[in-house]
Design a protein around this motif. Structure first.
Motif, PDB file in Angstrom:
ATOM      1  N   PHE A 236       4.447  -4.954   5.261  1.00 24.14           N
ATOM      2  CA  PHE A 236       4.127  -5.194   3.860  1.00 24.14           C
ATOM      3  C   PHE A 236       5.237  -6.060   3.284  1.00 24.14           C
ATOM      4  O   PHE A 236       6.376  -6.007   3.751  1.00 24.14           O
ATOM      5  CB  PHE A 236       4.053  -3.877   3.078  1.00 24.14           C
ATOM      6  CG  PHE A 236       2.874  -3.029   3.456  1.00 24.14           C
ATOM      7  CD1 PHE A 236       1.666  -3.173   2.790  1.00 24.14           C
ATOM      8  CD2 PHE A 236       2.963  -2.113   4.489  1.00 24.14           C
ATOM      9  CE1 PHE A 236       0.564  -2.406   3.146  1.00 24.14           C
ATOM     10  CE2 PHE A 236       1.875  -1.343   4.846  1.00 24.14           C
ATOM     11  CZ  PHE A 236       0.673  -1.488   4.171  1.00 24.14           C
TER      12      PHE A 236
ATOM     13  N   GLY B   1      -0.156  -7.396   1.999  1.00 23.61           N
ATOM     14  CA  GLY B   1      -0.424  -6.538   3.145  1.00 23.61           C
ATOM     15  C   GLY B   1       0.056  -7.113   4.458  1.00 23.61           C
ATOM     16  O   GLY B   1       0.424  -8.285   4.559  1.00 23.61           O
TER      17      GLY B   1
ATOM     18  N   LEU C  87      -2.549  -7.476  -2.089  1.00 22.96           N
ATOM     19  CA  LEU C  87      -3.083  -6.142  -2.327  1.00 22.96           C
ATOM     20  C   LEU C  87      -3.078  -5.770  -3.801  1.00 22.96           C
ATOM     21  O   LEU C  87      -4.053  -5.227  -4.301  1.00 22.96           O
ATOM     22  CB  LEU C  87      -2.296  -5.100  -1.527  1.00 22.96           C
ATOM     23  CG  LEU C  87      -2.370  -5.249  -0.006  1.00 22.96           C
ATOM     24  CD1 LEU C  87      -1.461  -4.243   0.674  1.00 22.96           C
ATOM     25  CD2 LEU C  87      -3.813  -5.108   0.476  1.00 22.96           C
ATOM     26  N   ARG C  88      -1.966  -6.060  -4.468  1.00 26.91           N
ATOM     27  CA  ARG C  88      -1.914  -5.759  -5.901  1.00 26.91           C
ATOM     28  C   ARG C  88      -0.671  -6.358  -6.526  1.00 26.91           C
ATOM     29  O   ARG C  88       0.239  -6.793  -5.835  1.00 26.91           O
ATOM     30  CB  ARG C  88      -1.997  -4.268  -6.170  1.00 26.91           C
ATOM     31  CG  ARG C  88      -0.747  -3.486  -5.817  1.00 26.91           C
ATOM     32  CD  ARG C  88      -0.781  -2.069  -6.325  1.00 26.91           C
ATOM     33  NE  ARG C  88      -0.619  -2.022  -7.767  1.00 26.91           N
ATOM     34  CZ  ARG C  88      -0.529  -0.900  -8.463  1.00 26.91           C
ATOM     35  NH1 ARG C  88      -0.600   0.264  -7.864  1.00 26.91           N
ATOM     36  NH2 ARG C  88      -0.378  -0.928  -9.773  1.00 26.91           N
TER      37      ARG C  88
ATOM     38  N   ASP D  51       2.326   4.031  -3.974  1.00 24.15           N
ATOM     39  CA  ASP D  51       1.282   3.098  -3.555  1.00 24.15           C
ATOM     40  C   ASP D  51       1.520   2.621  -2.129  1.00 24.15           C
ATOM     41  O   ASP D  51       0.601   2.601  -1.304  1.00 24.15           O
ATOM     42  CB  ASP D  51       1.229   1.911  -4.516  1.00 24.15           C
ATOM     43  CG  ASP D  51       0.070   0.989  -4.239  1.00 24.15           C
ATOM     44  OD1 ASP D  51       0.109   0.277  -3.206  1.00 24.15           O
ATOM     45  OD2 ASP D  51      -0.899   0.983  -5.017  1.00 24.15           O
ATOM     46  N   ILE D  52       2.744   2.246  -1.835  1.00 22.52           N
ATOM     47  CA  ILE D  52       3.071   1.749  -0.489  1.00 22.52           C
ATOM     48  C   ILE D  52       2.896   2.853   0.548  1.00 22.52           C
ATOM     49  O   ILE D  52       2.312   2.632   1.612  1.00 22.52           O
ATOM     50  CB  ILE D  52       4.496   1.172  -0.453  1.00 22.52           C
ATOM     51  CG1 ILE D  52       4.568  -0.105  -1.299  1.00 22.52           C
ATOM     52  CG2 ILE D  52       4.935   0.872   0.989  1.00 22.52           C
ATOM     53  CD1 ILE D  52       5.966  -0.648  -1.520  1.00 22.52           C
ATOM     54  N   GLN D  53       3.373   4.045   0.234  1.00 18.78           N
ATOM     55  CA  GLN D  53       3.269   5.148   1.202  1.00 18.78           C
ATOM     56  C   GLN D  53       1.820   5.507   1.513  1.00 18.78           C
ATOM     57  O   GLN D  53       1.512   5.893   2.628  1.00 18.78           O
ATOM     58  CB  GLN D  53       4.031   6.371   0.678  1.00 18.78           C
ATOM     59  CG  GLN D  53       5.536   6.192   0.785  1.00 18.78           C
ATOM     60  CD  GLN D  53       6.306   7.349   0.216  1.00 18.78           C
ATOM     61  OE1 GLN D  53       5.929   7.934  -0.808  1.00 18.78           O
ATOM     62  NE2 GLN D  53       7.423   7.688   0.844  1.00 18.78           N
ATOM     63  N   GLU D  54       0.943   5.372   0.534  1.00 16.12           N
ATOM     64  CA  GLU D  54      -0.489   5.623   0.788  1.00 16.12           C
ATOM     65  C   GLU D  54      -1.065   4.612   1.764  1.00 16.12           C
ATOM     66  O   GLU D  54      -2.009   4.907   2.480  1.00 16.12           O
ATOM     67  CB  GLU D  54      -1.284   5.559  -0.510  1.00 16.12           C
ATOM     68  CG  GLU D  54      -1.160   6.778  -1.378  1.00 16.12           C
ATOM     69  CD  GLU D  54      -1.970   6.651  -2.657  1.00 16.12           C
ATOM     70  OE1 GLU D  54      -2.858   5.761  -2.738  1.00 16.12           O
ATOM     71  OE2 GLU D  54      -1.714   7.436  -3.568  1.00 16.12           O
ATOM     72  N   ARG D  55      -0.503   3.401   1.789  1.00 18.21           N
ATOM     73  CA  ARG D  55      -1.028   2.329   2.625  1.00 18.21           C
ATOM     74  C   ARG D  55      -0.409   2.292   4.027  1.00 18.21           C
ATOM     75  O   ARG D  55      -0.987   1.724   4.932  1.00 18.21           O
ATOM     76  CB  ARG D  55      -0.799   0.981   1.943  1.00 18.21           C
ATOM     77  CG  ARG D  55      -1.506   0.846   0.603  1.00 18.21           C
ATOM     78  CD  ARG D  55      -1.082  -0.449  -0.069  1.00 18.21           C
ATOM     79  NE  ARG D  55      -1.499  -0.540  -1.446  1.00 18.21           N
ATOM     80  CZ  ARG D  55      -2.658  -1.040  -1.880  1.00 18.21           C
ATOM     81  NH1 ARG D  55      -3.534  -1.497  -1.001  1.00 18.21           N
ATOM     82  NH2 ARG D  55      -2.937  -1.098  -3.161  1.00 18.21           N
TER      83      ARG D  55
END
Length: 195
Positions: A61, A169, A175-176, A190-194
């Motif tokens: 990322f 990504g 991504l956002r 947010d990053i950890q979810e991805r």
């Protein structure tokens, strides 16, 4: 024409009309073709003169920010948030590359872009290019920047710019965007979810 034939013709017309209405209704429900993913890019150099583009960060990322070292508030605040995110990622920090793209490359190089960023976090990579490369990078990310004359500022000018932090990504897709003053905890979550 007898009455029976008239009724058959009318029912056939009603059935055809109904079929047409249903076809239009279902056509509207058909998934629309997806747009191509937004994939920003750049060709810029680090302090050692190595050239980078987004493809160099594939598989990771990227947190991308456009700023300048003489920025009095937005840039240092954002870099502080990025530093917190990188620290809090712990063992997963190697899956994220923070990038700072200079919108004032000539002055930033002269003032030590790498040293400025190292004061926040050693993982933040500072990149700069000439005027054309900087403009191309900004356009690719769809951000705005411009020089503004200001007698009170160092060297008599400052830079106005879009203050967002971009999450790109591992495949290079946008991504956002995190707005200015997004807390590090929200960026981290947010990053950890991805990951």
């Amino acid at each position: 024409m007898n009455l029976r034939r008239i009724r058959l013709v009318l029912w056939a017309l009603v059935a055809a009309a109904l079929a047409g209405v249903l076809a239009l209704h279902w056509a509207g429900r058909r998934p629309k073709p997806s747009q191509a993913a937004f994939r920003p890019d750049f060709v810029l150099q680090d302090a050692a003169g190595r050239t980078y583009g987004m493809e160099d960060f594939r598989g990771r990322f990227a947190l991308v920010f456009f700023g300048f070292t003489n920025c009095p508030d937005v840039c240092p605040t954002t870099m502080s948030e990025v530093a917190l995110v990188m620290n809090d990622l712990g063992s997963e920090a190697d899956k994220v590359q923070p990038l700072f793209i200079s919108i004032d490359p000539q002055r930033d190089r002269g003032q030590g872009l790498s040293e400025y960023l190292a004061a926040f976090h050693p993982a933040i990579l500072g990149l700069a290019g000439d005027g054309a490369a900087t403009q191309a990078a900004a356009e690719s990310f769809r951000i705005h920047f411009e020089r503004e004359e200001s007698p009170a500022a160092p060297d008599g000018y400052t830079m106005s710019h879009s203050p967002g932090l971009f999450l790109i990504g591992p495949n290079g897709e946008w991504l956002r965007q995190f707005p200015h003053e997004t807390p590090a905890a929200e960026i981290l979550a947010d990053i950890q979810e991805r990951i």
